[in-house]
Motif scaffolding. Sequence first.
Motif, mmCIF file in Angstrom:
data_model
loop_
_atom_site.group_PDB
_atom_site.id
_atom_site.type_symbol
_atom_site.label_atom_id
_atom_site.label_comp_id
_atom_site.label_asym_id
_atom_site.label_seq_id
_atom_site.Cartn_x
_atom_site.Cartn_y
_atom_site.Cartn_z
ATOM 1 N N TYR A 1 -4.575 14.362 7.288
ATOM 2 C CA TYR A 1 -5.260 13.178 6.776
ATOM 3 C C TYR A 1 -4.261 12.277 6.074
ATOM 4 O O TYR A 1 -3.187 12.719 5.648
ATOM 5 C CB TYR A 1 -6.365 13.577 5.788
ATOM 6 N N ILE A 2 -4.633 11.017 5.955
ATOM 7 C CA ILE A 2 -3.815 10.055 5.222
ATOM 8 C C ILE A 2 -4.686 9.352 4.192
ATOM 9 O O ILE A 2 -5.735 8.786 4.525
ATOM 10 C CB ILE A 2 -3.168 9.015 6.156
ATOM 11 N N ILE A 3 -4.265 9.410 2.950
ATOM 12 C CA ILE A 3 -4.904 8.653 1.880
ATOM 13 C C ILE A 3 -4.150 7.336 1.737
ATOM 14 O O ILE A 3 -2.921 7.330 1.619
ATOM 15 C CB ILE A 3 -4.865 9.421 0.544
ATOM 16 N N TYR B 1 -8.884 24.692 -5.640
ATOM 17 C CA TYR B 1 -10.279 25.131 -5.522
ATOM 18 C C TYR B 1 -11.259 24.128 -6.129
ATOM 19 O O TYR B 1 -12.466 24.257 -5.972
ATOM 20 C CB TYR B 1 -10.470 26.500 -6.179
ATOM 21 N N GLU B 2 -10.728 23.106 -6.809
ATOM 22 C CA GLU B 2 -11.558 22.049 -7.388
ATOM 23 C C GLU B 2 -11.174 20.680 -6.869
ATOM 24 O O GLU B 2 -11.552 19.661 -7.446
ATOM 25 C CB GLU B 2 -11.429 22.048 -8.917
ATOM 26 N N SER B 3 -10.427 20.617 -5.776
ATOM 27 C CA SER B 3 -9.920 19.351 -5.262
ATOM 28 C C SER B 3 -10.315 19.147 -3.807
ATOM 29 O O SER B 3 -10.385 20.106 -3.027
ATOM 30 C CB SER B 3 -8.386 19.322 -5.373
ATOM 31 N N ALA B 4 -10.561 17.887 -3.455
ATOM 32 C CA ALA B 4 -10.906 17.577 -2.070
ATOM 33 C C ALA B 4 -9.680 17.721 -1.155
ATOM 34 O O ALA B 4 -9.781 18.249 -0.055
ATOM 35 C CB ALA B 4 -11.475 16.163 -1.975
ATOM 36 N N PHE B 5 -8.516 17.265 -1.634
ATOM 37 C CA PHE B 5 -7.307 17.288 -0.799
ATOM 38 C C PHE B 5 -6.126 17.856 -1.570
ATOM 39 O O PHE B 5 -6.121 17.925 -2.794
ATOM 40 C CB PHE B 5 -6.988 15.882 -0.290
ATOM 41 N N LYS B 6 -5.113 18.273 -0.795
ATOM 42 C CA LYS B 6 -3.904 18.832 -1.383
ATOM 43 C C LYS B 6 -2.683 18.282 -0.651
ATOM 44 O O LYS B 6 -2.756 17.857 0.505
ATOM 45 C CB LYS B 6 -3.925 20.357 -1.302
ATOM 46 N N ILE B 7 -1.547 18.296 -1.342
ATOM 47 C CA ILE B 7 -0.297 17.784 -0.785
ATOM 48 C C ILE B 7 0.810 18.776 -1.113
ATOM 49 O O ILE B 7 0.711 19.516 -2.102
ATOM 50 C CB ILE B 7 0.027 16.383 -1.377
ATOM 51 N N GLN B 8 1.834 18.797 -0.295
ATOM 52 C CA GLN B 8 2.982 19.643 -0.585
ATOM 53 C C GLN B 8 4.261 18.838 -0.380
ATOM 54 O O GLN B 8 4.276 17.843 0.348
ATOM 55 C CB GLN B 8 3.004 20.885 0.317
ATOM 56 N N GLY B 9 5.324 19.276 -1.051
ATOM 57 C CA GLY B 9 6.623 18.640 -0.848
ATOM 58 C C GLY B 9 6.862 17.388 -1.668
ATOM 59 O O GLY B 9 7.850 16.684 -1.439
ATOM 60 N N ASN B 10 6.006 17.092 -2.629
ATOM 61 C CA ASN B 10 6.169 15.930 -3.496
ATOM 62 C C ASN B 10 5.873 16.310 -4.939
ATOM 63 O O ASN B 10 5.505 17.438 -5.234
ATOM 64 C CB ASN B 10 5.256 14.774 -3.076
ATOM 65 N N LYS B 11 6.032 15.335 -5.829
ATOM 66 C CA LYS B 11 5.682 15.494 -7.234
ATOM 67 C C LYS B 11 4.819 14.307 -7.656
ATOM 68 O O LYS B 11 5.001 13.188 -7.154
ATOM 69 C CB LYS B 11 6.939 15.552 -8.108
ATOM 70 N N PRO B 12 3.873 14.500 -8.590
ATOM 71 C CA PRO B 12 3.062 13.387 -9.075
ATOM 72 C C PRO B 12 3.894 12.219 -9.609
ATOM 73 O O PRO B 12 3.502 11.057 -9.471
ATOM 74 C CB PRO B 12 2.215 14.029 -10.179
ATOM 75 N N SER B 13 5.035 12.514 -10.211
ATOM 76 C CA SER B 13 5.883 11.432 -10.728
ATOM 77 C C SER B 13 6.343 10.500 -9.606
ATOM 78 O O SER B 13 6.612 9.314 -9.834
ATOM 79 C CB SER B 13 7.089 11.997 -11.469
ATOM 80 N N GLU C 1 0.822 -1.200 0.000
ATOM 81 C CA GLU C 1 0.000 0.000 0.000
ATOM 82 C C GLU C 1 0.857 1.251 0.000
ATOM 83 O O GLU C 1 2.043 1.222 0.366
ATOM 84 C CB GLU C 1 -0.956 0.018 1.191
ATOM 85 N N ILE C 2 0.244 2.338 -0.417
ATOM 86 C CA ILE C 2 0.878 3.645 -0.418
ATOM 87 C C ILE C 2 0.081 4.559 0.499
ATOM 88 O O ILE C 2 -1.153 4.609 0.408
ATOM 89 C CB ILE C 2 0.908 4.242 -1.837
ATOM 90 N N ARG C 3 0.766 5.265 1.373
ATOM 91 C CA ARG C 3 0.107 6.198 2.275
ATOM 92 C C ARG C 3 0.572 7.619 1.929
ATOM 93 O O ARG C 3 1.770 7.865 1.793
ATOM 94 C CB ARG C 3 0.417 5.853 3.733
ATOM 95 N N ILE C 4 -0.397 8.509 1.795
ATOM 96 C CA ILE C 4 -0.100 9.878 1.399
ATOM 97 C C ILE C 4 -0.610 10.834 2.475
ATOM 98 O O ILE C 4 -1.802 10.855 2.778
ATOM 99 C CB ILE C 4 -0.773 10.220 0.057
ATOM 100 N N LYS C 5 0.281 11.607 3.049
ATOM 101 C CA LYS C 5 -0.110 12.608 4.036
ATOM 102 C C LYS C 5 -0.599 13.862 3.310
ATOM 103 O O LYS C 5 0.068 14.351 2.393
ATOM 104 C CB LYS C 5 1.078 12.959 4.935
ATOM 105 N N THR D 1 -8.722 4.718 0.589
ATOM 106 C CA THR D 1 -9.268 4.873 1.938
ATOM 107 C C THR D 1 -8.696 6.147 2.549
ATOM 108 O O THR D 1 -7.519 6.457 2.354
ATOM 109 C CB THR D 1 -8.895 3.669 2.826
ATOM 110 N N LEU D 2 -9.531 6.859 3.280
ATOM 111 C CA LEU D 2 -9.069 8.080 3.942
ATOM 112 C C LEU D 2 -9.096 7.883 5.454
ATOM 113 O O LEU D 2 -10.079 7.396 6.000
ATOM 114 C CB LEU D 2 -9.945 9.270 3.560
ATOM 115 N N LEU D 3 -8.001 8.265 6.103
ATOM 116 C CA LEU D 3 -7.897 8.156 7.561
ATOM 117 C C LEU D 3 -7.684 9.520 8.195
ATOM 118 O O LEU D 3 -6.997 10.386 7.654
ATOM 119 C CB LEU D 3 -6.725 7.250 7.954
ATOM 120 N N LYS D 4 -8.286 9.675 9.370
ATOM 121 C CA LYS D 4 -8.012 10.820 10.227
ATOM 122 C C LYS D 4 -7.801 10.260 11.628
ATOM 123 O O LYS D 4 -8.668 9.575 12.175
ATOM 124 C CB LYS D 4 -9.183 11.808 10.224
#
Length: 221
Positions: free
Chosen positions: A210-212, A67-79, A41-45, A121-124
């Motif tokens: 949150y963690i995806i 403004y069109e997204s449920a969640f956002k991330i910083q410090g990474n790249k999609p690649s 699995e992959i976990r994304i903060k 899955t989303l965790l809090k």
Amino acid sequence: LIFSISLISLNVFCDEVDTKTSPDAGIKTINNIIIDPEKKEIRIKCKLAITEGILEFFLVDEAGNTYESAFKIQGNKPSELHFALLLLGFEPVPFPTYHGLLKTENALEQLRDKKCLLQLTLLKNNKKIPFSDIIRNREEGKNQEAIWVFTGASFTKDNKYTADYTFNYISIWPMPDSVINLLSSAGNPYRGDFGFEMAKNLTLSEKDNYIIILKEWNNEK
């Protein structure tokens, strides 16, 4: 010329991605992306991006269309997410193939045996949050299970990964420059009561963490 990424691309990502390996079962960390080979699995903060509004994305970089997204991330790249999926053995389905299946009745059946289907899955605070508590399908009678497809973005001929420039990680509305897309035939949310939006009476806070979790879709679900 733009061409689709295959498993061969793993070598390209390996040269660019700076991972930190933990002695705990070989877990690899790329800033806010954690790759767990044992759990596969992959976990994304991440953080909540908006509390209301129409959605085209589930996860984008903070420099993207938050403004069109449920969640956002910083410090990474999609690649780096693409790299993580390849590392766990997932294989992207070309976007044209995925997109061509969306309006068919047997899209899931045609993708079932490929290594591209994901469950999210989303965790809090280590507690699972029901998907319906986050996102609402605006179309009556279309509350289908959320299944996600690893489509990958693409490389340009000079080896630039397109999603790194659009900042798209996970899309709800089909996007050729996103790493992951939702398997859904929902209509354009800007052309009527179609598509998805943030759930009504949302209890989540933009201040919380949150963690995806991404893992292989369970065929038996």
